[in-house]
Write an enzyme that holds these catalytic residues in place. Structure first.
Site, PDB file in Angstrom:
ATOM      1  N   ASN A  75       0.869  -1.178   0.000  1.00 49.59           N
ATOM      2  CA  ASN A  75       0.000   0.000   0.000  1.00 49.59           C
ATOM      3  C   ASN A  75       0.904   1.225   0.000  1.00 49.59           C
ATOM      4  O   ASN A  75       1.457   1.582   1.035  1.00 49.59           O
ATOM      5  CB  ASN A  75      -0.893  -0.038   1.256  1.00 49.59           C
ATOM      6  CG  ASN A  75      -1.705   1.235   1.420  1.00 49.59           C
ATOM      7  OD1 ASN A  75      -1.782   2.064   0.519  1.00 49.59           O
ATOM      8  ND2 ASN A  75      -2.309   1.396   2.593  1.00 49.59           N
TER       9      ASN A  75
ATOM     10  N   SER B 229       2.990  -1.933  10.490  1.00 49.14           N
ATOM     11  CA  SER B 229       4.434  -2.020  10.766  1.00 49.14           C
ATOM     12  C   SER B 229       5.000  -3.414  10.506  1.00 49.14           C
ATOM     13  O   SER B 229       5.911  -3.852  11.197  1.00 49.14           O
ATOM     14  CB  SER B 229       4.740  -1.562  12.193  1.00 49.14           C
ATOM     15  OG  SER B 229       4.347  -0.210  12.368  1.00 49.14           O
TER      16      SER B 229
ATOM     17  N   GLU C 213      -5.805  -4.607  10.561  1.00 47.56           N
ATOM     18  CA  GLU C 213      -4.779  -3.581  10.756  1.00 47.56           C
ATOM     19  C   GLU C 213      -5.086  -2.803  12.034  1.00 47.56           C
ATOM     20  O   GLU C 213      -5.872  -1.838  12.002  1.00 47.56           O
ATOM     21  CB  GLU C 213      -4.766  -2.611   9.576  1.00 47.56           C
ATOM     22  CG  GLU C 213      -4.421  -3.254   8.258  1.00 47.56           C
ATOM     23  CD  GLU C 213      -3.769  -2.259   7.299  1.00 47.56           C
ATOM     24  OE1 GLU C 213      -2.653  -2.541   6.859  1.00 47.56           O
ATOM     25  OE2 GLU C 213      -4.354  -1.204   7.044  1.00 47.56           O
TER      26      GLU C 213
ATOM     27  N   HIS D  70      -9.652   1.449   4.573  1.00 51.54           N
ATOM     28  CA  HIS D  70      -8.407   1.634   5.318  1.00 51.54           C
ATOM     29  C   HIS D  70      -8.661   2.616   6.460  1.00 51.54           C
ATOM     30  O   HIS D  70      -9.425   3.576   6.310  1.00 51.54           O
ATOM     31  CB  HIS D  70      -7.300   2.163   4.383  1.00 51.54           C
ATOM     32  CG  HIS D  70      -5.960   2.150   5.030  1.00 51.54           C
ATOM     33  ND1 HIS D  70      -5.572   3.111   5.931  1.00 51.54           N
ATOM     34  CD2 HIS D  70      -4.937   1.266   4.944  1.00 51.54           C
ATOM     35  CE1 HIS D  70      -4.350   2.827   6.357  1.00 51.54           C
ATOM     36  NE2 HIS D  70      -3.945   1.706   5.772  1.00 51.54           N
TER      37      HIS D  70
ATOM     38  N   LYS E 192       0.178   4.253  -0.310  1.00 53.84           N
ATOM     39  CA  LYS E 192      -0.452   5.470   0.234  1.00 53.84           C
ATOM     40  C   LYS E 192      -0.188   6.647  -0.707  1.00 53.84           C
ATOM     41  O   LYS E 192      -0.068   6.441  -1.916  1.00 53.84           O
ATOM     42  CB  LYS E 192       0.027   5.717   1.666  1.00 53.84           C
ATOM     43  CG  LYS E 192      -0.141   4.460   2.533  1.00 53.84           C
ATOM     44  CD  LYS E 192      -0.027   4.703   3.996  1.00 53.84           C
ATOM     45  CE  LYS E 192      -0.204   3.380   4.740  1.00 53.84           C
ATOM     46  NZ  LYS E 192      -0.253   3.530   6.183  1.00 53.84           N
TER      47      LYS E 192
ATOM     48  N   GLU F 226      -7.068   5.005   7.578  1.00 57.96           N
ATOM     49  CA  GLU F 226      -6.811   6.425   7.275  1.00 57.96           C
ATOM     50  C   GLU F 226      -8.016   7.048   6.574  1.00 57.96           C
ATOM     51  O   GLU F 226      -8.312   8.230   6.782  1.00 57.96           O
ATOM     52  CB  GLU F 226      -5.532   6.549   6.430  1.00 57.96           C
ATOM     53  CG  GLU F 226      -4.285   6.308   7.287  1.00 57.96           C
ATOM     54  CD  GLU F 226      -3.100   5.725   6.540  1.00 57.96           C
ATOM     55  OE1 GLU F 226      -3.085   5.748   5.301  1.00 57.96           O
ATOM     56  OE2 GLU F 226      -2.177   5.226   7.222  1.00 57.96           O
TER      57      GLU F 226
ATOM     58  N   GLY G 204       2.128   2.457  10.761  1.00 56.04           N
ATOM     59  CA  GLY G 204       3.121   3.520  10.614  1.00 56.04           C
ATOM     60  C   GLY G 204       3.818   3.901  11.904  1.00 56.04           C
ATOM     61  O   GLY G 204       4.500   4.927  11.963  1.00 56.04           O
TER      62      GLY G 204
HETATM   63  P1  PGA Z   1       2.547   0.401   7.684  1.00 52.31           P
HETATM   64  O1  PGA Z   1       1.112   0.627   6.991  1.00 52.31           O
HETATM   65  O2  PGA Z   1       3.088  -0.896   7.147  1.00 52.31           O
HETATM   66  O3  PGA Z   1       3.375   1.589   7.251  1.00 52.31           O
HETATM   67  O4  PGA Z   1       2.321   0.359   9.150  1.00 52.31           O
HETATM   68  C1  PGA Z   1       0.241  -0.445   6.768  1.00 52.31           C
HETATM   69  C2  PGA Z   1      -1.041   0.069   6.183  1.00 52.31           C
HETATM   70  O5  PGA Z   1      -1.476   1.169   6.565  1.00 52.31           O
HETATM   71  O6  PGA Z   1      -1.651  -0.596   5.316  1.00 52.31           O
END
Ligand code: PGA
Length: 250
Positions: free
Chosen positions: A10, A210, A166, A95, A12, A97, A172
């Protein structure tokens, strides 16, 4: 059941025409014959570029979002049919976000999943609790509520989706769920899917938050963890390739 794990990058809101070409070039140079299914989800404006770059390769194309409407007067939206026309095979929906910053509700997410399925795109339905919700003992309640909205709308077609667990506090942050914490939630989700379809075993439930080259092997060894949704570590070819290699040891 598809025993193959699925690893999805992903990206982003990252990338550029030149940067994408370099990253995909490095991935294709190092990927060989992956032991898992692989997809990358660039920002929508780069889907056509990546369709060309990935043609005939082992990496499938995914989108980070899809409209909850079929078409028409929805300025800024991109429909499932449009994505399909660009060769998109997967679409991330819900997601955290987008739930947080774009006020996407469980019902919006379910509509998106349904339209993706109707267009022949596999939705990757994201669920996960915040740190406060976990502390309050609400983890199972939250993820089940999020997934049940999708099951309510798509019924037994839930066997055609991918789920991504998640935990919001792990995205992140560098703070990964332990393999045991993740497996416990994945088992809850599997049981919920089992109640809706006899094909629950073939639904791939990814872990995200992460995940990186160092923790991937242990996470992927859990019985109900069928792959990963990778943010930060998908932007560097060596890191992403190491996660793909971790699938070979499963
Ligand atoms: P990350 O993000 O691996 O940077 O924690 C995962 C995601 O948001 O899909």
């Amino acid at each position: 059941m598809s025993n193959r794990k699925l690893i999805v990058g992903n990206w982003k809101m990252n990338g550029s025409l030149a940067g994408n070409a370099a990253l995909i070039g490095d991935l294709l140079a190092g990927i060989g014959q992956p032991a898992c299914d692989v997809a990358v989800c660039p920002p929508a404006v780069y889907l056509a570029q990546l369709q060309a770059l990935l043609a005939g390769s082992a990496i499938a194309l995914g989108a980070q979002n899809v409209s909850m409407h079929e078409g028409g007067a929805y300025t800024g939206d991109v429909s499932a049919a449009m994505l399909r026309e660009l060769g998109v095979r997967y679409a991330i929906v819900g997601h955290s976000e987008r739930r947080q910053y774009q006020a996407e509700s469980d019902v919006h997410v379910a509509l998106k999943a349904k339209l993706a399925l109707a267009a022949g795109i596999t939705p990757i339905v994201c669920v996960g609790e915040t740190a406060q919700e976990r502390q309050a003992g609400l983890t199972d309640f939250i993820v089940k509520r999020q997934l049940s909205a999708v099951i309510h709308l798509v019924g037994p077609c839930v066997s055609e989706i991918v789920v991504a667990y998640e935990p919001v506090w792990a995205i992140g942050t560098g703070q990964t769920a332990t393999p045991e914490q993740a497996q416990a939630v994945h088992a809850v989700l599997r049981a919920q899917i089992r109640a809706a379809t006899e094909h629950a075993a073939r639904v791939r439930i990814l872990y995200g938050g992460s995940m990186n080259a160092d923790n991937a092997v242990q996470l992927l060894a859990q019985p109900d963890i069928n792959g990963g949704l990778i943010g930060g570590a998908s932007l560097k070819a060596p890191d992403f390739l190491k996660i793909l290699a971790a699938c070979a040891s499963q």
